[in-house]
Scaffold this motif. Sequence first.
Motif, PDB file in Angstrom:
ATOM      1  N   UNK A   3       0.833  -1.209   0.000  1.00 48.47           N
ATOM      2  CA  UNK A   3       0.000   0.000   0.000  1.00 48.47           C
ATOM      3  C   UNK A   3       0.870   1.263   0.000  1.00 48.47           C
ATOM      4  N   UNK A   4       1.981   1.223   0.732  1.00 46.03           N
ATOM      5  CA  UNK A   4       2.881   2.382   0.773  1.00 46.03           C
ATOM      6  C   UNK A   4       3.491   2.646  -0.605  1.00 46.03           C
ATOM      7  N   UNK A   5       3.882   1.596  -1.301  1.00 51.42           N
ATOM      8  CA  UNK A   5       4.449   1.766  -2.626  1.00 51.42           C
ATOM      9  C   UNK A   5       3.413   2.322  -3.603  1.00 51.42           C
ATOM     10  N   UNK A   6       2.186   1.872  -3.479  1.00 51.93           N
ATOM     11  CA  UNK A   6       1.129   2.399  -4.340  1.00 51.93           C
ATOM     12  C   UNK A   6       0.887   3.879  -4.066  1.00 51.93           C
ATOM     13  N   UNK A   7       0.879   4.251  -2.788  1.00 51.05           N
ATOM     14  CA  UNK A   7       0.660   5.646  -2.417  1.00 51.05           C
ATOM     15  C   UNK A   7       1.798   6.531  -2.920  1.00 51.05           C
ATOM     16  N   UNK A   8       3.023   6.064  -2.763  1.00 54.57           N
ATOM     17  CA  UNK A   8       4.179   6.832  -3.225  1.00 54.57           C
ATOM     18  C   UNK A   8       4.147   6.961  -4.751  1.00 54.57           C
ATOM     19  N   UNK A   9       3.797   5.875  -5.442  1.00 56.56           N
ATOM     20  CA  UNK A   9       3.720   5.920  -6.906  1.00 56.56           C
ATOM     21  C   UNK A   9       2.666   6.912  -7.370  1.00 56.56           C
ATOM     22  N   UNK A  10       1.506   6.889  -6.733  1.00 56.92           N
ATOM     23  CA  UNK A  10       0.451   7.832  -7.096  1.00 56.92           C
ATOM     24  C   UNK A  10       0.881   9.271  -6.808  1.00 56.92           C
ATOM     25  N   UNK A  11       1.529   9.492  -5.680  1.00 56.07           N
ATOM     26  CA  UNK A  11       2.011  10.826  -5.345  1.00 56.07           C
ATOM     27  C   UNK A  11       3.029  11.337  -6.353  1.00 56.07           C
ATOM     28  N   UNK A  12       3.944  10.473  -6.762  1.00 55.86           N
ATOM     29  CA  UNK A  12       4.935  10.873  -7.762  1.00 55.86           C
ATOM     30  C   UNK A  12       4.286  11.143  -9.123  1.00 55.86           C
ATOM     31  N   UNK A  13       3.297  10.355  -9.474  1.00 53.34           N
ATOM     32  CA  UNK A  13       2.597  10.575 -10.735  1.00 53.34           C
ATOM     33  C   UNK A  13       1.875  11.923 -10.737  1.00 53.34           C
ATOM     34  N   UNK A  14       1.158  12.222  -9.666  1.00 52.99           N
ATOM     35  CA  UNK A  14       0.431  13.491  -9.588  1.00 52.99           C
ATOM     36  C   UNK A  14       1.403  14.662  -9.550  1.00 52.99           C
ATOM     37  N   UNK A  15       2.502  14.506  -8.807  1.00 56.38           N
ATOM     38  CA  UNK A  15       3.497  15.581  -8.725  1.00 56.38           C
ATOM     39  C   UNK A  15       4.144  15.847 -10.083  1.00 56.38           C
ATOM     40  N   UNK A  16       4.491  14.788 -10.802  1.00 57.10           N
ATOM     41  CA  UNK A  16       5.114  14.992 -12.119  1.00 57.10           C
ATOM     42  C   UNK A  16       4.123  15.600 -13.106  1.00 57.10           C
ATOM     43  N   UNK A  17       2.863  15.205 -13.017  1.00 51.66           N
ATOM     44  CA  UNK A  17       1.852  15.812 -13.890  1.00 51.66           C
ATOM     45  C   UNK A  17       1.695  17.299 -13.576  1.00 51.66           C
ATOM     46  N   UNK A  18       1.635  17.646 -12.285  1.00 50.89           N
ATOM     47  CA  UNK A  18       1.506  19.062 -11.920  1.00 50.89           C
ATOM     48  C   UNK A  18       2.741  19.857 -12.359  1.00 50.89           C
ATOM     49  N   UNK A  20       4.739  19.235 -14.812  1.00 50.63           N
ATOM     50  CA  UNK A  20       4.734  19.417 -16.267  1.00 50.63           C
ATOM     51  C   UNK A  20       3.748  20.500 -16.688  1.00 50.63           C
ATOM     52  N   UNK A  21       2.646  20.634 -15.955  1.00 48.87           N
ATOM     53  CA  UNK A  21       1.716  21.731 -16.240  1.00 48.87           C
ATOM     54  C   UNK A  21       2.306  23.071 -15.805  1.00 48.87           C
ATOM     55  N   UNK A  22       2.901  23.104 -14.613  1.00 45.47           N
ATOM     56  CA  UNK A  22       3.434  24.351 -14.060  1.00 45.47           C
ATOM     57  C   UNK A  22       4.617  24.883 -14.877  1.00 45.47           C
ATOM     58  N   UNK A  23       5.457  23.966 -15.354  1.00 46.01           N
ATOM     59  CA  UNK A  23       6.628  24.374 -16.145  1.00 46.01           C
ATOM     60  C   UNK A  23       6.298  24.546 -17.626  1.00 46.01           C
ATOM     61  N   UNK A  24       5.027  24.482 -17.952  1.00 45.56           N
ATOM     62  CA  UNK A  24       4.510  24.702 -19.301  1.00 45.56           C
ATOM     63  C   UNK A  24       5.063  23.706 -20.321  1.00 45.56           C
ATOM     64  N   UNK A  25       5.300  22.468 -19.878  1.00 46.65           N
ATOM     65  CA  UNK A  25       5.712  21.414 -20.804  1.00 46.65           C
ATOM     66  C   UNK A  25       4.511  20.880 -21.575  1.00 46.65           C
ATOM     67  N   UNK A  26       3.341  21.014 -20.983  1.00 45.78           N
ATOM     68  CA  UNK A  26       2.091  20.674 -21.654  1.00 45.78           C
ATOM     69  C   UNK A  26       1.427  22.002 -22.006  1.00 45.78           C
ATOM     70  N   UNK A  27       1.217  22.256 -23.288  1.00 44.13           N
ATOM     71  CA  UNK A  27       0.652  23.561 -23.670  1.00 44.13           C
ATOM     72  C   UNK A  27      -0.818  23.687 -23.258  1.00 44.13           C
ATOM     73  N   UNK A  28      -1.118  24.787 -22.633  1.00 45.06           N
ATOM     74  CA  UNK A  28      -2.482  25.122 -22.216  1.00 45.06           C
ATOM     75  C   UNK A  28      -2.763  26.567 -22.633  1.00 45.06           C
TER      76      UNK A  28
END
Length: 92
Positions: A3-18, A20-28
């Motif tokens: 469960x800890x590994x799943x939580x850490x993986x989800x946290x890293x996924x959400x952080x990397x997505x944010x 990429x949005x914040x650093x404008x790597x994904x155009x919006x």
Amino acid sequence: MTRAQQTISLGLLVTSLYLSLYLQLIPLPELVQTEVVPLLPFWALVSFGAYLLFRLGWNVMTFHDVPEAHKELTAEIELAKTDLRRLGVDVD
């Protein structure tokens, strides 16, 4: 995967997505990039807090009495009182 590994993986996924949005790597659109993206962490924190408050309120509202646990606890209290009385402690 634990469960800890799943939580850490989800946290890293959400952080990397944010990031990429914040650093404008994904155009919006410019309005979304300047007005919405910087506030996403605060919105997530407030939403998580509201969810936790709802769960707490729901669990308090639907709390089920457990008569067996009450009887067991009362019996343990009486046993403790008799042991203390045997040792000379005034418990009343």
